[in-house]
Write an enzyme that holds these catalytic residues in place. Structure first.
Site, mmCIF file in Angstrom:
data_model
loop_
_atom_site.group_PDB
_atom_site.id
_atom_site.type_symbol
_atom_site.label_atom_id
_atom_site.label_comp_id
_atom_site.label_asym_id
_atom_site.label_seq_id
_atom_site.Cartn_x
_atom_site.Cartn_y
_atom_site.Cartn_z
ATOM 1 N N THR A 127 0.800 -1.227 0.000
ATOM 2 C CA THR A 127 0.000 0.000 0.000
ATOM 3 C C THR A 127 0.835 1.280 0.000
ATOM 4 O O THR A 127 1.929 1.314 0.568
ATOM 5 C CB THR A 127 -0.914 0.018 1.247
ATOM 6 O OG1 THR A 127 -1.430 1.339 1.433
ATOM 7 C CG2 THR A 127 -0.172 -0.361 2.514
ATOM 8 N N GLU A 129 0.247 3.602 1.860
ATOM 9 C CA GLU A 129 0.394 4.009 3.262
ATOM 10 C C GLU A 129 1.825 3.759 3.760
ATOM 11 O O GLU A 129 2.249 4.358 4.753
ATOM 12 C CB GLU A 129 -0.584 3.239 4.150
ATOM 13 C CG GLU A 129 -1.987 3.795 4.155
ATOM 14 C CD GLU A 129 -2.084 5.184 4.779
ATOM 15 O OE1 GLU A 129 -1.735 5.339 5.954
ATOM 16 O OE2 GLU A 129 -2.508 6.114 4.076
ATOM 17 N N TYR A 151 -1.130 0.392 10.835
ATOM 18 C CA TYR A 151 -1.460 -0.319 9.601
ATOM 19 C C TYR A 151 -0.300 -0.226 8.609
ATOM 20 O O TYR A 151 0.135 -1.238 8.040
ATOM 21 C CB TYR A 151 -2.739 0.268 8.991
ATOM 22 C CG TYR A 151 -3.007 -0.155 7.567
ATOM 23 C CD1 TYR A 151 -3.573 -1.383 7.273
ATOM 24 C CD2 TYR A 151 -2.691 0.696 6.492
ATOM 25 C CE1 TYR A 151 -3.821 -1.771 5.960
ATOM 26 C CE2 TYR A 151 -2.934 0.321 5.185
ATOM 27 C CZ TYR A 151 -3.489 -0.919 4.914
ATOM 28 O OH TYR A 151 -3.721 -1.285 3.613
ATOM 29 N N LYS A 155 1.942 -3.330 7.192
ATOM 30 C CA LYS A 155 2.014 -3.618 5.753
ATOM 31 C C LYS A 155 3.460 -3.588 5.258
ATOM 32 O O LYS A 155 3.830 -4.348 4.358
ATOM 33 C CB LYS A 155 1.181 -2.590 4.977
ATOM 34 C CG LYS A 155 -0.304 -2.909 4.920
ATOM 35 C CD LYS A 155 -0.618 -4.032 3.932
ATOM 36 C CE LYS A 155 -2.116 -4.283 3.816
ATOM 37 N NZ LYS A 155 -2.450 -5.431 2.982
HETATM 38 P P1 NDP Z 1 -11.420 -4.577 2.600
HETATM 39 O O1 NDP Z 1 -11.297 -4.040 3.978
HETATM 40 O O2 NDP Z 1 -12.630 -4.251 1.790
HETATM 41 O O3 NDP Z 1 -11.305 -6.178 2.657
HETATM 42 C C1 NDP Z 1 -10.412 -6.821 3.514
HETATM 43 C C2 NDP Z 1 -10.709 -8.303 3.509
HETATM 44 O O4 NDP Z 1 -9.830 -8.960 4.446
HETATM 45 C C3 NDP Z 1 -12.138 -8.675 3.938
HETATM 46 O O5 NDP Z 1 -12.609 -9.713 3.127
HETATM 47 C C4 NDP Z 1 -11.932 -9.158 5.362
HETATM 48 O O6 NDP Z 1 -12.918 -10.037 5.816
HETATM 49 C C5 NDP Z 1 -10.610 -9.870 5.212
HETATM 50 N N1 NDP Z 1 -9.961 -10.160 6.491
HETATM 51 C C6 NDP Z 1 -9.741 -9.308 7.517
HETATM 52 N N2 NDP Z 1 -9.123 -9.948 8.519
HETATM 53 C C7 NDP Z 1 -8.959 -11.233 8.126
HETATM 54 C C8 NDP Z 1 -8.403 -12.385 8.728
HETATM 55 N N3 NDP Z 1 -7.876 -12.365 9.957
HETATM 56 N N4 NDP Z 1 -8.407 -13.544 8.035
HETATM 57 C C9 NDP Z 1 -8.933 -13.603 6.796
HETATM 58 N N5 NDP Z 1 -9.497 -12.541 6.161
HETATM 59 C C10 NDP Z 1 -9.498 -11.380 6.833
HETATM 60 O O7 NDP Z 1 -10.110 -4.153 1.810
HETATM 61 P P2 NDP Z 1 -9.908 -3.835 0.247
HETATM 62 O O8 NDP Z 1 -10.623 -4.831 -0.548
HETATM 63 O O9 NDP Z 1 -10.123 -2.394 0.018
HETATM 64 O O10 NDP Z 1 -8.333 -4.042 0.115
HETATM 65 C C11 NDP Z 1 -7.782 -5.320 -0.201
HETATM 66 C C12 NDP Z 1 -6.340 -5.371 0.285
HETATM 67 O O11 NDP Z 1 -5.580 -4.355 -0.360
HETATM 68 C C13 NDP Z 1 -6.166 -5.140 1.777
HETATM 69 O O12 NDP Z 1 -5.071 -5.925 2.194
HETATM 70 C C14 NDP Z 1 -5.803 -3.666 1.873
HETATM 71 O O13 NDP Z 1 -5.060 -3.411 3.038
HETATM 72 C C15 NDP Z 1 -4.979 -3.499 0.610
HETATM 73 N N6 NDP Z 1 -4.981 -2.186 0.010
HETATM 74 C C16 NDP Z 1 -6.168 -1.573 -0.285
HETATM 75 C C17 NDP Z 1 -6.167 -0.356 -0.927
HETATM 76 C C18 NDP Z 1 -7.440 0.344 -1.266
HETATM 77 O O14 NDP Z 1 -7.380 1.549 -1.584
HETATM 78 N N7 NDP Z 1 -8.585 -0.326 -1.263
HETATM 79 C C19 NDP Z 1 -4.895 0.302 -1.312
HETATM 80 C C20 NDP Z 1 -3.716 -0.466 -0.990
HETATM 81 C C21 NDP Z 1 -3.771 -1.659 -0.357
HETATM 82 P P3 NDP Z 1 -14.234 -9.504 6.603
HETATM 83 O O15 NDP Z 1 -15.205 -9.085 5.524
HETATM 84 O O16 NDP Z 1 -14.667 -10.690 7.371
HETATM 85 O O17 NDP Z 1 -13.813 -8.351 7.456
HETATM 86 P P1 GDR Z 2 -6.723 5.719 3.821
HETATM 87 O O1 GDR Z 2 -8.267 5.862 3.436
HETATM 88 O O2 GDR Z 2 -6.485 6.014 5.246
HETATM 89 O O3 GDR Z 2 -5.972 6.523 2.811
HETATM 90 O O4 GDR Z 2 -6.496 4.159 3.623
HETATM 91 P P2 GDR Z 2 -9.491 6.615 4.127
HETATM 92 O O5 GDR Z 2 -10.504 6.720 3.076
HETATM 93 O O6 GDR Z 2 -9.876 5.985 5.417
HETATM 94 O O7 GDR Z 2 -8.873 8.057 4.468
HETATM 95 C C1 GDR Z 2 -8.406 8.939 3.449
HETATM 96 C C2 GDR Z 2 -8.117 10.298 4.044
HETATM 97 O O8 GDR Z 2 -9.351 10.915 4.402
HETATM 98 C C3 GDR Z 2 -9.212 11.514 5.675
HETATM 99 N N1 GDR Z 2 -10.520 11.652 6.313
HETATM 100 C C4 GDR Z 2 -11.329 10.651 6.685
HETATM 101 N N2 GDR Z 2 -11.195 9.315 6.557
HETATM 102 C C5 GDR Z 2 -12.203 8.532 6.998
HETATM 103 N N3 GDR Z 2 -12.119 7.220 6.846
HETATM 104 N N4 GDR Z 2 -13.327 9.050 7.594
HETATM 105 C C6 GDR Z 2 -13.498 10.406 7.761
HETATM 106 O O9 GDR Z 2 -14.496 10.852 8.287
HETATM 107 C C7 GDR Z 2 -12.455 11.246 7.272
HETATM 108 N N5 GDR Z 2 -12.287 12.587 7.229
HETATM 109 C C8 GDR Z 2 -11.118 12.827 6.650
HETATM 110 C C9 GDR Z 2 -8.276 10.554 6.417
HETATM 111 O O10 GDR Z 2 -7.739 11.196 7.571
HETATM 112 C C10 GDR Z 2 -7.272 10.249 5.317
HETATM 113 O O11 GDR Z 2 -6.315 11.256 5.257
HETATM 114 C C11 GDR Z 2 -7.044 3.476 2.494
HETATM 115 C C12 GDR Z 2 -7.316 2.020 2.908
HETATM 116 O O12 GDR Z 2 -8.004 1.384 1.871
HETATM 117 C C13 GDR Z 2 -6.018 1.293 3.157
HETATM 118 O O13 GDR Z 2 -6.276 -0.085 3.389
HETATM 119 C C14 GDR Z 2 -5.114 1.454 1.943
HETATM 120 O O14 GDR Z 2 -3.888 0.816 2.165
HETATM 121 C C15 GDR Z 2 -4.897 2.932 1.636
HETATM 122 O O15 GDR Z 2 -6.162 3.537 1.402
HETATM 123 C C16 GDR Z 2 -4.042 3.141 0.390
#
Ligand code: NDP
Ligand code: GDR
Length: 344
Positions: A127, A129, A151, A155
């Site tokens: 990520t 992050e 987090y 990662k």
């Molecule tokens: P989500 O939070 O939507 O999905 C995460 C998944 O992980 C869910 O299916 C969750 O299951 C599962 N999970 C959590 N804990 C466990 C565990 N202990 N054992 C097995 N499964 C588990 O994330 P995204 O789909 O958005 O992201 C996918 C991956 O990519 C994640 O690893 C995230 O950190 C990473 N990522 C995401 C980005 C983004 O912008 N979306 C950017 C960069 C990286 P449950 O539904 O039961 O909670």
């Molecule tokens: P991020 O996503 O932390 O970048 O992680 P998120 O959408 O939670 O936050 C983005 C930015 O928005 C600001 N923010 C808020 N965020 C949330 N959630 N709720 C609020 O009310 C709010 N107000 C302002 C946050 O402070 C932050 O700066 C996501 C996840 O998908 C990670 O798993 C992944 O790795 C990274 O993106 C890339």
């Protein structure tokens, strides 16, 4: 027929990846956690839950023996590790759980690969992050890391372990350093979907005010469905590698708020500063957004913007959907769901 395991099929990326691999003729084993209430709304929304080539397997990433059995029983040749405690905000409150799932969890799978079949190709969901307090603009594969949350730190550990297993044991372990990617399937706790869902509710008279934290944070937001294609491509090339997937455009949370209201036909104007900042509907004079300090984080990632040039050169991958198009797609989906009383 190729066989793939996707950990985290109940999440945004897992659902889209399952859809993609099924369309390519894969047999897909998607893992889900045992929970007291079932959580398959995303694969149901995509209409793939009854596909005969999709098999749902109960699994927890923190369990090594389960990881070994998962690879033994499925005989998968590709493993996409998308499971994680993925919410940055929660990681400050649950740092140890986050370390166990998001940091150590992937090592269970890497060990299982070593034990069961070292030829398995492995994708690790790294990520942006990990860049945290950014050391260069834009960020690319060789930009130094400086994570700013439990987090991000977890990662980064998993990221280096994937590289270490690549270098130590010759395992095909590739890491995608993916910048924020969003979609109508995004969880409602993340800021874009929180905004689009709240804007839809405000438009329909079901909510008065959207409450947010830091509006100044800048993110490089892309469309999740395109990023999933990049994950698959990373496991199809000859050598394992690390790839940034991003759009190379950054906007503030405030910009996204304006864009989302605009997509719902509402023009907003921002007034005040810091915790007193509000957004007002220019047509009605009503406050539709205010700051709630509980959404501020102990340490913030202020600015992310990625350079996907390496992915373009090696994978032929590039983003296509603009942020305006993505935002509109999400607002329209949330308007439709809220009209139908959809609650996810
Ligand atoms: P989500 O939070 O939507 O999905 C995460 C998944 O992980 C869910 O299916 C969750 O299951 C599962 N999970 C959590 N804990 C466990 C565990 N202990 N054992 C097995 N499964 C588990 O994330 P995204 O789909 O958005 O992201 C996918 C991956 O990519 C994640 O690893 C995230 O950190 C990473 N990522 C995401 C980005 C983004 O912008 N979306 C950017 C960069 C990286 P449950 O539904 O039961 O909670
Ligand atoms: P991020 O996503 O932390 O970048 O992680 P998120 O959408 O939670 O936050 C983005 C930015 O928005 C600001 N923010 C808020 N965020 C949330 N959630 N709720 C609020 O009310 C709010 N107000 C302002 C946050 O402070 C932050 O700066 C996501 C996840 O998908 C990670 O798993 C992944 O790795 C990274 O993106 C890339």
């Amino acid at each position: 027929m190729k066989t793939a395991v996707i950990t985290g099929i109940t999440g945004q990326d897992g659902a889209y990846l399952a859809e993609l691999l099924l369309s390519k003729g894969y047999k897909v084993y998607g893992t889900y956690r045992r929970t007291s209430s079932v959580n398959f709304w995303r694969i149901e929304e995509l209409g793939i839950e009854k596909n005969p080539n999709l098999h749902l397997v109960e699994y927890d990433l923190t369990d090594l023996s389960a990881s070994i059995r998962l690879l033994q029983t499925t005989e998968a040749t590709e493993v996409y590790n998308l499971a994680a405690q993925s919410f940055v905000g929660v990681s400050f409150e649950q740092p140890i759980t986050t370390a166990e799932i998001t940091g150590i969890g992937p090592v269970n799978l890497l060990e299982a690969i070593r034990i069961v079949n070292p030829k398995i190709r492995f994708y690790q969901a790294s990520t942006s992050e990990m860049f945290g307090k950014v050391q260069a603009i834009p960020q690319k594969e060789n930009t130094p890391f400086y994570p700013r949350s439990p987090y991000g730190v977890a990662k980064l550990y998993a990221h280096w372990m994937a590289i270490n297993y690549r270098e130590s044991y010759g395992i095909f372990a590739s890491s995608g350093i993916l910048f924020n990617h969003e979609s109508p399937l995004r969880g409602r706790e993340f800021v874009t979907r929180k905004i689009t869902d709240s804007v839809a509710k405000i438009k329909l008279g079901k909510l008065d005010v959207l409450e947010l934290g830091n509006l100044d944070a800048k993110r490089d937001w892309g469309f999740a469905k395109e990023y999933i294609e990049g994950m698959w491509l990373m496991l199809q090339v000859d050598e394992p590698d690390t790839f940034v997937l991003a759009t190379n455009r950054t906007e503030t949370v405030r910009d996204f708020v304006t864009m989302a209201f605009k997509a719902a036909g509402i023009t907003v104007e921002f007034k005040g500063t810091d915790v007193n900042e509000i957004a007002v509907d220019t047509a009605t004079g009503k406050t539709v957004m205010k700051i709630n300090p509980k959404f501020h984080r102990p340490a913030e990632v202020e600015l992310l913007i990625g350079d996907p040039a390496h992915a373009k050169a090696k994978l032929g991958w590039e983003p296509k959907t603009t942020l305006e198009e993505l935002c509109k797609m999400m607002v329209e989906a949330d308007l439709r769901r809220n009209e139908q009383g959809f609650s996810f």
